[in-house]
Design a protein around this motif. Structure first.
Motif, PDB file in Angstrom:
ATOM      1  N   ASP A  10     -27.452  11.521 -59.388  1.00  0.00           N
ATOM      2  CA  ASP A  10     -28.403  11.076 -60.412  1.00  0.00           C
ATOM      3  C   ASP A  10     -28.478  12.091 -61.550  1.00  0.00           C
ATOM      4  O   ASP A  10     -28.499  11.721 -62.721  1.00  0.00           O
ATOM      5  CB  ASP A  10     -29.803  10.877 -59.808  1.00  0.00           C
ATOM      6  CG  ASP A  10     -29.842   9.801 -58.735  1.00  0.00           C
ATOM      7  OD1 ASP A  10     -29.028   8.852 -58.809  1.00  0.00           O
ATOM      8  OD2 ASP A  10     -30.684   9.919 -57.835  1.00  0.00           O
ATOM      9  N   GLN A  13     -25.363  11.850 -63.660  1.00  0.00           N
ATOM     10  CA  GLN A  13     -25.381  10.695 -64.549  1.00  0.00           C
ATOM     11  C   GLN A  13     -26.300  10.939 -65.750  1.00  0.00           C
ATOM     12  O   GLN A  13     -25.961  10.574 -66.879  1.00  0.00           O
ATOM     13  CB  GLN A  13     -25.828   9.433 -63.796  1.00  0.00           C
ATOM     14  CG  GLN A  13     -24.778   8.886 -62.867  1.00  0.00           C
ATOM     15  CD  GLN A  13     -23.527   8.467 -63.605  1.00  0.00           C
ATOM     16  OE1 GLN A  13     -23.582   7.787 -64.626  1.00  0.00           O
ATOM     17  NE2 GLN A  13     -22.385   8.882 -63.105  1.00  0.00           N
ATOM     18  N   LEU A  14     -27.462  11.541 -65.519  1.00  0.00           N
ATOM     19  CA  LEU A  14     -28.354  11.857 -66.635  1.00  0.00           C
ATOM     20  C   LEU A  14     -27.696  12.820 -67.612  1.00  0.00           C
ATOM     21  O   LEU A  14     -27.840  12.688 -68.832  1.00  0.00           O
ATOM     22  CB  LEU A  14     -29.678  12.430 -66.137  1.00  0.00           C
ATOM     23  CG  LEU A  14     -30.716  11.416 -65.695  1.00  0.00           C
ATOM     24  CD1 LEU A  14     -31.923  12.121 -65.075  1.00  0.00           C
ATOM     25  CD2 LEU A  14     -31.157  10.525 -66.845  1.00  0.00           C
ATOM     26  N   VAL A  17     -25.263  10.847 -69.760  1.00  0.00           N
ATOM     27  CA  VAL A  17     -25.980  10.087 -70.789  1.00  0.00           C
ATOM     28  C   VAL A  17     -26.515  11.038 -71.862  1.00  0.00           C
ATOM     29  O   VAL A  17     -26.406  10.767 -73.061  1.00  0.00           O
ATOM     30  CB  VAL A  17     -27.115   9.244 -70.164  1.00  0.00           C
ATOM     31  CG1 VAL A  17     -27.952   8.569 -71.233  1.00  0.00           C
ATOM     32  CG2 VAL A  17     -26.537   8.206 -69.212  1.00  0.00           C
ATOM     33  N   ALA A  36     -32.155  10.663 -72.909  1.00  0.00           N
ATOM     34  CA  ALA A  36     -31.456  10.065 -71.767  1.00  0.00           C
ATOM     35  C   ALA A  36     -32.454   9.505 -70.754  1.00  0.00           C
ATOM     36  O   ALA A  36     -32.271   8.405 -70.228  1.00  0.00           O
ATOM     37  CB  ALA A  36     -30.547  11.099 -71.102  1.00  0.00           C
ATOM     38  N   ILE A  37     -33.520  10.242 -70.486  1.00  0.00           N
ATOM     39  CA  ILE A  37     -34.544   9.775 -69.549  1.00  0.00           C
ATOM     40  C   ILE A  37     -35.221   8.524 -70.092  1.00  0.00           C
ATOM     41  O   ILE A  37     -35.448   7.551 -69.365  1.00  0.00           O
ATOM     42  CB  ILE A  37     -35.554  10.896 -69.249  1.00  0.00           C
ATOM     43  CG1 ILE A  37     -34.876  12.010 -68.453  1.00  0.00           C
ATOM     44  CG2 ILE A  37     -36.768  10.353 -68.499  1.00  0.00           C
ATOM     45  CD1 ILE A  37     -35.682  13.283 -68.341  1.00  0.00           C
ATOM     46  N   ALA A  39     -33.937   6.353 -72.200  1.00  0.00           N
ATOM     47  CA  ALA A  39     -32.955   5.262 -72.143  1.00  0.00           C
ATOM     48  C   ALA A  39     -32.843   4.729 -70.720  1.00  0.00           C
ATOM     49  O   ALA A  39     -32.757   3.515 -70.502  1.00  0.00           O
ATOM     50  CB  ALA A  39     -31.597   5.747 -72.652  1.00  0.00           C
ATOM     51  N   HIS A  40     -32.859   5.615 -69.749  1.00  0.00           N
ATOM     52  CA  HIS A  40     -32.783   5.206 -68.345  1.00  0.00           C
ATOM     53  C   HIS A  40     -34.004   4.360 -67.982  1.00  0.00           C
ATOM     54  O   HIS A  40     -33.870   3.305 -67.356  1.00  0.00           O
ATOM     55  CB  HIS A  40     -32.695   6.434 -67.442  1.00  0.00           C
ATOM     56  CG  HIS A  40     -32.664   6.102 -65.996  1.00  0.00           C
ATOM     57  ND1 HIS A  40     -33.787   6.084 -65.227  1.00  0.00           N
ATOM     58  CD2 HIS A  40     -31.638   5.753 -65.184  1.00  0.00           C
ATOM     59  CE1 HIS A  40     -33.472   5.740 -63.996  1.00  0.00           C
ATOM     60  NE2 HIS A  40     -32.168   5.538 -63.940  1.00  0.00           N
ATOM     61  N   ALA A  41     -35.179   4.803 -68.388  1.00  0.00           N
ATOM     62  CA  ALA A  41     -36.403   4.048 -68.093  1.00  0.00           C
ATOM     63  C   ALA A  41     -36.368   2.663 -68.745  1.00  0.00           C
ATOM     64  O   ALA A  41     -36.764   1.666 -68.134  1.00  0.00           O
ATOM     65  CB  ALA A  41     -37.631   4.830 -68.562  1.00  0.00           C
ATOM     66  N   GLU A  42     -35.859   2.589 -69.969  1.00  0.00           N
ATOM     67  CA  GLU A  42     -35.738   1.303 -70.672  1.00  0.00           C
ATOM     68  C   GLU A  42     -34.762   0.380 -69.942  1.00  0.00           C
ATOM     69  O   GLU A  42     -35.023  -0.822 -69.801  1.00  0.00           O
ATOM     70  CB  GLU A  42     -35.266   1.543 -72.105  1.00  0.00           C
ATOM     71  CG  GLU A  42     -35.209   0.295 -72.943  1.00  0.00           C
ATOM     72  CD  GLU A  42     -34.758   0.581 -74.371  1.00  0.00           C
ATOM     73  OE1 GLU A  42     -34.201  -0.339 -74.984  1.00  0.00           O
ATOM     74  OE2 GLU A  42     -34.949   1.715 -74.857  1.00  0.00           O
ATOM     75  N   LEU A  43     -33.669   0.932 -69.448  1.00  0.00           N
ATOM     76  CA  LEU A  43     -32.691   0.139 -68.711  1.00  0.00           C
ATOM     77  C   LEU A  43     -33.289  -0.387 -67.408  1.00  0.00           C
ATOM     78  O   LEU A  43     -33.136  -1.563 -67.067  1.00  0.00           O
ATOM     79  CB  LEU A  43     -31.431   0.960 -68.422  1.00  0.00           C
ATOM     80  CG  LEU A  43     -30.355   0.263 -67.582  1.00  0.00           C
ATOM     81  CD1 LEU A  43     -29.861  -0.994 -68.285  1.00  0.00           C
ATOM     82  CD2 LEU A  43     -29.219   1.224 -67.302  1.00  0.00           C
ATOM     83  N   VAL A  44     -33.990   0.461 -66.677  1.00  0.00           N
ATOM     84  CA  VAL A  44     -34.617   0.037 -65.421  1.00  0.00           C
ATOM     85  C   VAL A  44     -35.599  -1.105 -65.681  1.00  0.00           C
ATOM     86  O   VAL A  44     -35.616  -2.110 -64.962  1.00  0.00           O
ATOM     87  CB  VAL A  44     -35.316   1.235 -64.724  1.00  0.00           C
ATOM     88  CG1 VAL A  44     -36.226   0.767 -63.598  1.00  0.00           C
ATOM     89  CG2 VAL A  44     -34.278   2.225 -64.211  1.00  0.00           C
TER      90      VAL A  44
END
Length: 97
Positions: A10, A13-14, A17, A36-37, A39-44
């Motif tokens: 994980d 991967q961060l 990104v 990056a965090i 963007a990850h939250a938006e994707l989830v």
């Protein structure tokens, strides 16, 4: 505060990104990681609401969170009664976890 220990993959991967955001942040890794965090939250959130998918010739494939957790691909054929199996969009060589 809820917290979950990050697995090494994980974190890796961060970082990947975050590296993509480095040009936008003038090389500031802290700001890049923050992006990056986010963007990850938006994707989830998008996956949870069924907004990540693709139109294919035979139907639609969406990334979804099944009731039992994890991730799954949901296939909806374009025509009713389509007896064809869902298209195989898996990547060979990546083991299931």
């Amino acid at each position: 505060m809820k917290a979950r220990k990050l697995l090494q993959r994980d974190w890796d991967q961060l970082l990947i990104v975050a590296a993509g955001f480095l040009p936008q942040t003038g090389g500031d890794l802290v700001r890049a990681m923050s992006k990056a965090i986010a963007a990850h939250a938006e994707l989830v959130e998008a996956v949870r609401h069924g907004r990540v998918g693709a139109e294919l010739p035979r139907g639609t494939v969406r990334l979804v969170v099944p009731d039992e957790g994890g991730l799954a691909l949901e296939y909806t054929p374009k025509t009713r009664g389509d007896s064809h199996p869902p298209p195989d969009i898996t990547i060979d060589g990546i083991p299931d976890e």
